[in-house]
Enzyme design. Structure first.
Site, short mmCIF file in Angstrom:
data_model
loop_
_atom_site.label_atom_id
_atom_site.label_comp_id
_atom_site.label_asym_id
_atom_site.label_seq_id
_atom_site.Cartn_x
_atom_site.Cartn_y
_atom_site.Cartn_z
N SER A 3 43.05 50.69 56.66
CA SER A 3 42.89 50.82 58.10
C SER A 3 43.26 49.52 58.81
CB SER A 3 41.44 51.19 58.44
OG SER A 3 41.07 52.39 57.79
N1 SAH Z 1 38.83 52.28 54.66
C1 SAH Z 1 39.94 52.60 53.81
C2 SAH Z 1 40.70 53.76 54.43
C3 SAH Z 1 41.69 54.37 53.55
S1 SAH Z 1 42.55 55.74 54.27
C4 SAH Z 1 40.84 51.40 53.67
O1 SAH Z 1 40.92 50.63 54.64
O2 SAH Z 1 41.44 51.22 52.62
C5 SAH Z 1 41.37 57.04 54.13
C6 SAH Z 1 40.85 57.36 52.76
O3 SAH Z 1 40.06 58.52 52.87
C7 SAH Z 1 41.94 57.66 51.73
O4 SAH Z 1 41.76 56.82 50.63
C8 SAH Z 1 41.70 59.12 51.38
O5 SAH Z 1 41.97 59.43 50.04
C9 SAH Z 1 40.22 59.27 51.68
N2 SAH Z 1 39.75 60.64 51.94
C10 SAH Z 1 40.32 61.61 52.69
N3 SAH Z 1 39.59 62.73 52.67
C11 SAH Z 1 38.51 62.46 51.87
C12 SAH Z 1 37.40 63.22 51.40
N4 SAH Z 1 37.20 64.50 51.76
N5 SAH Z 1 36.51 62.62 50.57
C13 SAH Z 1 36.67 61.33 50.18
N6 SAH Z 1 37.70 60.57 50.57
C14 SAH Z 1 38.62 61.12 51.40
#
Ligand code: SAH
Length: 222
Positions: free
Chosen positions: A70
């Site tokens: 993010s």
């Molecule tokens: N805060 C993280 C955001 C990554 S993007 C960072 O800065 O690295 C969002 C993440 O949410 C992804 O890794 C994706 O795989 C995860 N995600 C999406 N839907 C999800 C779900 N139902 N359960 C768990 N993780 C999920």
């Protein structure tokens, strides 16, 4: 050697981190606790070596598996909205661990972080990253975050890093009374809004904040 890697140099140095913090302040981030933690947390260790020189730009960056770390502004904004009316929180559930950067920020501001990710290799990376920072108050789960994490519920805070079109019922149910959830809600690729849901004795109180773009909240494990 490890010290040097964590601290960074040149484009990953403390000076570069300080410039990012100045930018976040200009963009309206005001919570000193959040700014202090982001100032000292090396974001460059959360991305691939090839992207390390861009780690302190205020942008999302690819972390593989079609996902992104993010944008720093978003991490700061969600964290300050989560902590706005409290000194700290006891138990926080994070959905969407990704590379673990938001997890690491939270772990330095609240008592315990419970972080759920549906893509196993990302969860493994996040573990390595937060271990490098010797953060010990994090538990990880490889699961579909749509189910929350029943075993440790209720949570005083829930932070969701992927956008569902509707808030999963289990997350609402696992929010403690008085607890707050920060979540982007909206259609994939469409208008999403950052919402803060506060659970009251009688129901849920909803506030809307920034318009945002998040990766979709997906069902099941990958
Ligand atoms: N805060 C993280 C955001 C990554 S993007 C960072 O800065 O690295 C969002 C993440 O949410 C992804 O890794 C994706 O795989 C995860 N995600 C999406 N839907 C999800 C779900 N139902 N359960 C768990 N993780 C999920």
């Amino acid at each position: 050697m490890m010290q040097r890697h964590l601290q960074g140099s040149g484009m990953t140095s403390q000076r570069t981190r300080d410039r990012l913090i100045a930018r976040l302040v200009e963009e309206g981030i005001a919570d000193e606790r959040v700014l202090a933690v982001m100032r000292t947390t090396p974001r460059h260790i959360f991305v691939d070596e090839a992207l390390a020189s861009r780690a302190y730009e205020d942008t999302a960056l690819p972390i593989g598996y079609n996902q992104t770390i993010s944008q720093p502004y978003i991490v700061a904004r969600m964290t300050e909205l989560l902590l706005e009316n409290v000194e700290t929180l006891d138990k926080v559930l994070e959905i969407g661990t990704g590379c673990g950067y938001q997890t690491a920020i939270l772990a330095q501001l609240v008592n315990e972080v419970y972080s759920v990710e549906r893509i196993l290799p990302l969860q493994k990376k996040a573990k390595v990253h937060t271990e490098l920072l010797t953060l010990k108050n994090i538990r990880y789960s490889y699961s579909d975050g749509g189910w929350g994490w029943e075993e440790y519920a209720p949570f005083d805070g829930i932070l969701v890093a992927a956008a569902p079109s509707e808030i999963p019922e289990a997350l609402l149910q696992q929010l403690a009374i008085g607890g707050v959830m920060i979540i982007p809600v909206g259609k994939q690729g469409g208008d999403q809004t950052l919402q803060r849901i506060t659970r009251t004795e009688s129901g849920f109180y909803v506030e809307e904040f920034d318009s945002v773009i998040f990766v979709p909240f997906l069902a099941g494990k990958e």
